[in-house]
Design an enzyme around this catalytic site. Structure first.
Site, PDB file in Angstrom:
ATOM      1  N   HIS A  71       0.784  -1.158   0.067  1.00  0.00           N
ATOM      2  CA  HIS A  71       0.121   0.032  -0.006  1.00  0.00           C
ATOM      3  C   HIS A  71       0.932   1.216   0.050  1.00  0.00           C
ATOM      4  O   HIS A  71       0.250   2.328  -0.399  1.00  0.00           O
ATOM      5  CB  HIS A  71      -1.042  -0.031   1.059  1.00  0.00           C
ATOM      6  CG  HIS A  71      -0.588   0.231   2.439  1.00  0.00           C
ATOM      7  ND1 HIS A  71      -0.234  -0.692   3.356  1.00  0.00           N
ATOM      8  CD2 HIS A  71      -0.302   1.388   3.031  1.00  0.00           C
ATOM      9  CE1 HIS A  71       0.057  -0.102   4.454  1.00  0.00           C
ATOM     10  NE2 HIS A  71      -0.068   1.008   4.262  1.00  0.00           N
ATOM     11  N   ASP A  78       1.235  -7.646   2.250  1.00  0.00           N
ATOM     12  CA  ASP A  78       1.382  -6.161   1.919  1.00  0.00           C
ATOM     13  C   ASP A  78       2.756  -5.868   1.933  1.00  0.00           C
ATOM     14  O   ASP A  78       3.334  -5.190   2.871  1.00  0.00           O
ATOM     15  CB  ASP A  78       0.737  -5.471   3.091  1.00  0.00           C
ATOM     16  CG  ASP A  78       0.259  -3.960   2.685  1.00  0.00           C
ATOM     17  OD1 ASP A  78       0.872  -3.501   1.871  1.00  0.00           O
ATOM     18  OD2 ASP A  78      -0.371  -3.471   3.546  1.00  0.00           O
ATOM     19  N   SER A 110       4.005   2.336   8.456  1.00  0.00           N
ATOM     20  CA  SER A 110       3.650   1.256   7.271  1.00  0.00           C
ATOM     21  C   SER A 110       4.873   1.104   6.475  1.00  0.00           C
ATOM     22  O   SER A 110       5.718   1.940   6.020  1.00  0.00           O
ATOM     23  CB  SER A 110       2.550   1.719   6.285  1.00  0.00           C
ATOM     24  OG  SER A 110       1.308   1.743   6.955  1.00  0.00           O
TER      25      SER A 110
HETATM   26  N1  ARG Z   1      -4.456   0.186   7.247  1.00  0.00           N
HETATM   27  C1  ARG Z   1      -3.052   0.314   6.508  1.00  0.00           C
HETATM   28  C2  ARG Z   1      -2.301   1.536   6.979  1.00  0.00           C
HETATM   29  O1  ARG Z   1      -2.925   2.628   7.392  1.00  0.00           O
HETATM   30  C3  ARG Z   1      -3.655   0.546   4.923  1.00  0.00           C
HETATM   31  C4  ARG Z   1      -3.852  -0.441   4.666  1.00  0.00           C
HETATM   32  C5  ARG Z   1      -4.291  -0.476   2.877  1.00  0.00           C
HETATM   33  N2  ARG Z   1      -5.365  -1.346   2.573  1.00  0.00           N
HETATM   34  C6  ARG Z   1      -6.478  -1.149   2.481  1.00  0.00           C
HETATM   35  N3  ARG Z   1      -7.331  -2.013   2.275  1.00  0.00           N
HETATM   36  N4  ARG Z   1      -6.982   0.121   2.312  1.00  0.00           N
HETATM   37  O2  ARG Z   1      -1.200   1.461   7.035  1.00  0.00           O
END
Ligand code: ARG
Length: 719
Positions: free
Chosen positions: A84, A219, A653
């Protein structure tokens, strides 16, 4: 003040007693924090964690793009980060014919790597600049101080600016302006896409599973940083060579068990652990629900078009993912704040503070002032959300609003200024058009305009806009009215008509611009907000910052022992957090394991589903249990994701999850739903960081992607 500064430097380096809360500055790690890390399982020396003279772990960590973390994993500048985080670069590299987002991509040699617009930044050094900053604003009122700070920061960072070597400083306010630290970064700008799994793997579970455990997402994505032959940052060029790093992380495929030490280095974006009860109330009552309502509608309208057409999917994917991510976050945040009774807890804490503050002029009025400040702003806060998340939620309206700059140049009639503004508008229009999708945006325009009408106090509406709409298009309580109007806006605006735009841009005139229906709309709402409400918001924010600084200073003064356990709020400066791999009980009678496996992927898999599909090859390999050296011997399965107790947040992330010996065991990519209030309060029982197991990453690269060339670049640690 001077004494305060000295104490604060000390504070950052002292121990936090309780569990695993804390985002520590790795360069100011005190002996007690370090000792605690060792007690938990760290085997490295302090020098190996952070050193300015020798290579250390910090040299392998980087800021990836605008808001993520990445890490070096080979001596040829290979970078691991999240899927992501690489998402925008992957979609930009994709087309309907070469759909790397959908199908995945691997460079089997360096010639196949794809240029990107990304940059990465390495931390060169840090300097405490509190004294210089305070000297620069000495004797100023709070408002003058706020106004002058950017110049003071600039004069400090100018001294370390070294364009030739890509070095630049950035000053961070720590402890709400009680301390200032400059980080000096080296920025590289030739970053190439090396690999990504198919989106079905990289975003497996989609928004349904986002922010939740158990999770089965691959991811990760892979990039490489290039430099000129002497190792200096350079623009993209075929003459550039992979960067030879000072340090890179070995990768452990040994596997993990419950209780193992885990350390996460990275760039947490923001927390507000000393938020007041007033702030929480505003968030829960107005800010979060407004944002969620508006995003709900926008997401639905985008999604309708994205599932119909792969070209639209590629155009909107990145915006959609970004909007969806924090739509779910802010919804969950308020739910968890209520579950934990955080508002009441803060109130109790503030009451204690107020008692202590009685008779202390510096502190005794803080909460009366907070109350006044919130009272003054609250009536307009919904309006602000409706501008940012509603009116500006239409890409056409957002672009049109940027033309206010051109309008203002036109009214000043300075020919060179006008030309500059017109050229800038044409360039921005080009960017806007690349991802513009009329069918979804036309509906968003209509829906958000109607929501504003219904939900925002009439006294705050832009003068005359809705009256005109009614006159020309009919009943303001009917959806059809807004739809008819939106269609007209899209049909008639010069922004979407090349001939008309080119004619206008060649000799722009204010009358044409002001008569344009997209501009008229956007300008009416934005100017109304900017003229009447933005100044109130600025005053609110500035006052809050002043109160926040005193409050935090007071909190530390009130309880010097507790103050020693404090770390500054996250602000996208490098931090290290430590904890353990650990299972948890999310609610009564439910236990969550600390890992999930291939078995769970097969259970969740739904062929052809938008969120739970997988490549046929993956299903085939998993059914055969073809896991090679990546198998978890204990579970006799592939471990997909695992969880730890580390204290992280958005910005982390892509961060490396590192074992006690300094080896990479996973990539952090999410937080768990039960503790989504983590920006405001860390829960020591429920907070978890969700990580992709590095063995799953390598399995995807090797078995699924066939990119042995990349596996061969790594330093694998087997026991
Ligand atoms: N929640 C994750 C973060 O903020 C991002 C995941 C991205 N995936 C999604 N399904 N939008 O780091």
């Amino acid at each position: 003040m001077k004494k305060m500064i000295v104490t604060l430097v000390l504070i950052t380096s002292l121990l936090r007693a309780s569990a695993d809360e804390g985002m520590w500055l790795p360069m100011l790690l005190g002996q007690q924090v370090y000792d605690n890390m060792v007690k938990k399982g760290l085997k490295l020396t302090k020098e190996q964690l952070y050193s300015i003279n020798k290579s250390s772990l910090k040299d392998a960590i980087l800021i990836f793009g605008r808001g993520c973390t990445g890490e070096l994993v080979s001596n040829q500048g290979l970078i691991f980060t999240n899927h992501h985080c690489g998402y925008e670069a992957i979609t930009n590299a994709s087309s309907v014919e070469h759909n790397y987002l959908r199908d995945g991509f691997y460079a089997y040699n360096k010639d196949q790597e794809i240029q990107s617009q990304l940059t990465v930044q390495f931390l060169d050094r840090i300097v405490d600049v509190t004294k210089e900053v305070e000297a620069g604003v000495k004797g100023l009122s709070w408002n003058d101080r706020v106004a002058k700070l950017p110049d003071v920061f600039k004069s400090i960072t100018d001294k370390v600016l070294d364009k030739e070597n890509g070095l630049a400083g950035k000053v961070y306010s720590m402890f709400k302006g009680n301390q200032y630290i400059m980080y000096v970064y080296k920025t590289y700008r030739d970053i190439r896409l090396v690999g990504a799994p198919p989106e079905s793997v990289g975003k497996f579970g989609g928004d349904t599973d986002n922010w939740e455990w158990p999770r089965h997402t691959g991811d990760f994505s892979i990039f490489r940083v290039y430099a000129d032959k002497s190792g200096k940052p350079a623009d993209y060029s075929l003459n550039n060579v992979p960067l030879k790093p000072k340090h890179f992380l070995p990768v452990s495929i040994k596997g993990i068990k419950d209780g193992d030490f885990a350390m996460i280095y990275g760039y947490p974006g923001g927390t507000n652990r000393y938020e007041t009860s007033y702030g929480i109330k505003l968030k829960n009552d107005i800010e979060n629900p407004s944002l969620v309502n508006l995003r709900d509608v926008r997401l639905k309208l985008m999604h309708e078009q994205m599932i119909k057409d792969p070209a639209v999917k590629l155009k909107l994917a990145d915006t959609y993912a970004t909007v969806a991510n924090y739509w779910k976050f802010f919804d969950g945040e308020t739910k968890q704040l209520k579950k934990f009774h955080t508002y009441e807890e803060k109130q109790a804490f503030e009451n204690g503070f107020a008692k202590w503050a009685k008779g202390k002029p510096e502190y005794e009025n803080i909460f009366t002032e907070y109350e006044k400040n919130y009272e003054a702003w609250t009536p307009y806060s919904k309006h602000r959300q409706y501008i940012n998340e509603g009116i500006m939620g239409s890409a056409l309206a957002a672009y049109a609003s940027s033309l206010i700059a051109l309008e203002s140049a036109l009214t000043k009639s300075d020919a060179s200024e006008i030309k500059k503004a017109a050229d800038a508008a044409t360039a921005a229009r080009k960017t806007y058009l690349v991802d513009a999708d009329r069918p979804s945006d036309e509906k968003i325009l209509a829906a958000t305009c109607m929501m504003f009408y219904n939900d925002i106090d009439k006294s705050q509406h832009p003068a005359g806009f809705y009256e005109k709409l009614k006159e020309n298009y009919g009943d303001l309580n009917e959806e059809a009215t807004y739809k008819k109007w939106a269609k007209d806006v899209f049909d008639k605006t010069i922004i979407l008509n090349d001939d008309k735009w080119n004619a206008f841009a060649a000799s722009p005139d204010v009358a044409t611009l002001q008569a344009d229906p997209a501009f008229m709309y956007a300008a009416a709402f934005v100017k109304n907000y900017n003229d009447k409400y933005a100044p109130l918001y600025t005053a609110f924010i500035i006052k809050n910052a002043e109160l926040g600084r005193s409050y935090l200073k007071g909190v530390m003064e009130k309880n010097p022992v507790a103050a020693k356990k404090m770390y500054p709020d996250a602000n996208f400066s490098m931090r290290v957090s430590y904890g353990n791999v650990k299972s948890y009980n999310p609610r009564d009678a439910v236990h969550y394991d600390y890992v999930c496996t291939g078995k769970g992927i097969l259970e969740k898999y739904v062929a052809g589903d938008y969120e739970f599909d997988l490549p046929a090859k993956q299903i085939e390999l998993m059914k055969k249990k073809d896991y090679g050296q990546y198998i978890d011997k204990g579970r006799k399965d592939l471990v997909i994701n695992f969880i730890t107790t580390n204290d992280i947040t958005g910005g982390n992330s892509g961060s490396p999850v590192i074992d006690g010996n300094g080896n990479l065991i996973g990539l952090a990519f999410d937080g768990n739903y039960e503790a989504l209030s983590h920006k405001i309060a860390f829960d020591k029982d429920l907070n978890r960081t969700i990580c992709v197991d590095i063995r799953y990453v390598l399995w995807c690269i090797d078995k699924l992607g066939g990119a042995k060339n990349l596996i061969n670049e790594l330093t694998l640690v087997r026991n």
